[in-house]
Design an enzyme around this catalytic site. Sequence first.
Site, mmCIF file in Angstrom:
data_model
loop_
_atom_site.group_PDB
_atom_site.id
_atom_site.type_symbol
_atom_site.label_atom_id
_atom_site.label_comp_id
_atom_site.label_asym_id
_atom_site.label_seq_id
_atom_site.Cartn_x
_atom_site.Cartn_y
_atom_site.Cartn_z
ATOM 1 N N HIS A 74 140.720 67.311 54.968
ATOM 2 C CA HIS A 74 141.624 66.302 55.531
ATOM 3 C C HIS A 74 142.795 66.935 56.296
ATOM 4 C CE1 HIS A 74 139.693 63.477 52.721
ATOM 5 N NE2 HIS A 74 140.344 62.487 53.316
ATOM 6 N N ASP B 21 132.059 63.955 52.098
ATOM 7 C CA ASP B 21 133.448 64.227 51.682
ATOM 8 C C ASP B 21 133.903 63.019 50.872
ATOM 9 O OD1 ASP B 21 136.073 65.429 51.605
ATOM 10 O OD2 ASP B 21 136.694 64.053 53.181
ATOM 11 N N SER B 22 135.084 63.142 50.273
ATOM 12 C CA SER B 22 135.646 62.009 49.553
ATOM 13 C C SER B 22 136.101 60.898 50.506
ATOM 14 C CB SER B 22 136.846 62.478 48.723
ATOM 15 O OG SER B 22 137.819 63.041 49.581
ATOM 16 N N CYS C 107 133.953 69.177 51.722
ATOM 17 C CA CYS C 107 135.071 68.869 50.834
ATOM 18 C C CYS C 107 135.347 70.129 50.023
ATOM 19 C CB CYS C 107 134.684 67.717 49.913
ATOM 20 S SG CYS C 107 135.941 67.332 48.677
ATOM 21 N N GLU D 261 144.365 59.476 54.958
ATOM 22 C CA GLU D 261 143.506 58.279 54.836
ATOM 23 C C GLU D 261 144.222 57.027 55.345
ATOM 24 O OE1 GLU D 261 140.273 57.757 53.706
ATOM 25 O OE2 GLU D 261 139.951 59.910 53.527
HETATM 26 N N1 DGL Z 1 138.634 66.572 51.952
HETATM 27 C C1 DGL Z 1 138.715 66.852 50.537
HETATM 28 C C2 DGL Z 1 138.867 68.345 50.338
HETATM 29 O O1 DGL Z 1 138.491 69.086 51.238
HETATM 30 C C3 DGL Z 1 139.775 65.976 49.958
HETATM 31 C C4 DGL Z 1 139.721 65.890 48.489
HETATM 32 C C5 DGL Z 1 140.389 64.677 47.919
HETATM 33 O O2 DGL Z 1 139.805 63.613 48.022
HETATM 34 O O3 DGL Z 1 141.462 64.822 47.307
HETATM 35 O O4 DGL Z 1 139.314 68.826 49.323
#
Ligand code: DGL
Length: 269
Positions: free
Chosen positions: A188, A10-11, A73, A152
């Site tokens: 998130h 994920d990010s 993500c 975050e």
């Molecule tokens: N958890 C990512 C998602 O599901 C977050 C993306 C982001 O970094 O903006 O889209």
Amino acid sequence: MNSNPIGVFDSGIGGLTAVKRLIQLLPNENIVYLGDTGRVPYGSRSRDTILKYARQNADFLLRLGIKAMIIACNTVSSTAFDDISRGASIPIFEVINPPSALAVRATNNGKIGVIGTKATVRSGAYRRAIESLDPSLEVQCAACPLFVPLAENGRTSPDDVAVMAITRDYLAPIVQFGADTVILGCTHYPLLRAAVARALPPGVTLIDSGAVTAEYAAGQLGALGLLSSSVDTGVRRYFVTDAAEDFESLAGAFLGADISGLAEQTSLE
Ligand code: DGL
């Protein structure tokens, strides 16, 4: 039997919503997690940038010898899944179709809300997935770009006035639409689940895209004969692209486990 790790990326910390469910369902599996915390958020970036980051994340995990990958993500799943999965020699799971299928089964009034990042909403992936299963259903999407930075930074409580003001503002179109089922279309967002629930009328079903995908992937890996043996120990490794300490405290609180010293900082470039 295959004790190679399952790779999840994920990010940032959002993909842990999939990891948490994976650990509950498959405690003996080895898992390697990558959170690109140095470059989060992805959801407000261009398609080309998301493609580049997604490729780097996937390549990093593939180099570790994973037996399957979960793109935990929604932003990457909706923008780069075809690019990453083309010609892949291992199963790769995305987080759009499993929650869409569950939402289609869950709705009673035929109105499904989807909240996600700007990129996920822009892609139209949820609307396509839901309408391909049942064209009679109505879908209302809403982008919530501040949710990822809030999560975050550990700002998720419904008792936090800033969190609640932002949440009510973002959810207003979904409330007005009258959805009885809402997909948390960003991994998130389950961290803000209590705030989202408070902003919606009572009784609305919330669907966690990461957890539902972990359930789907666990079933598929079992069917493919790719699970570890019951004597394997379930080693988990966490990689991040920014300081490990902040991640460890937030992630540990979310997973309900002390992961101090378990996260390693790495570079993807
Ligand atoms: N958890 C990512 C998602 O599901 C977050 C993306 C982001 O970094 O903006 O889209």
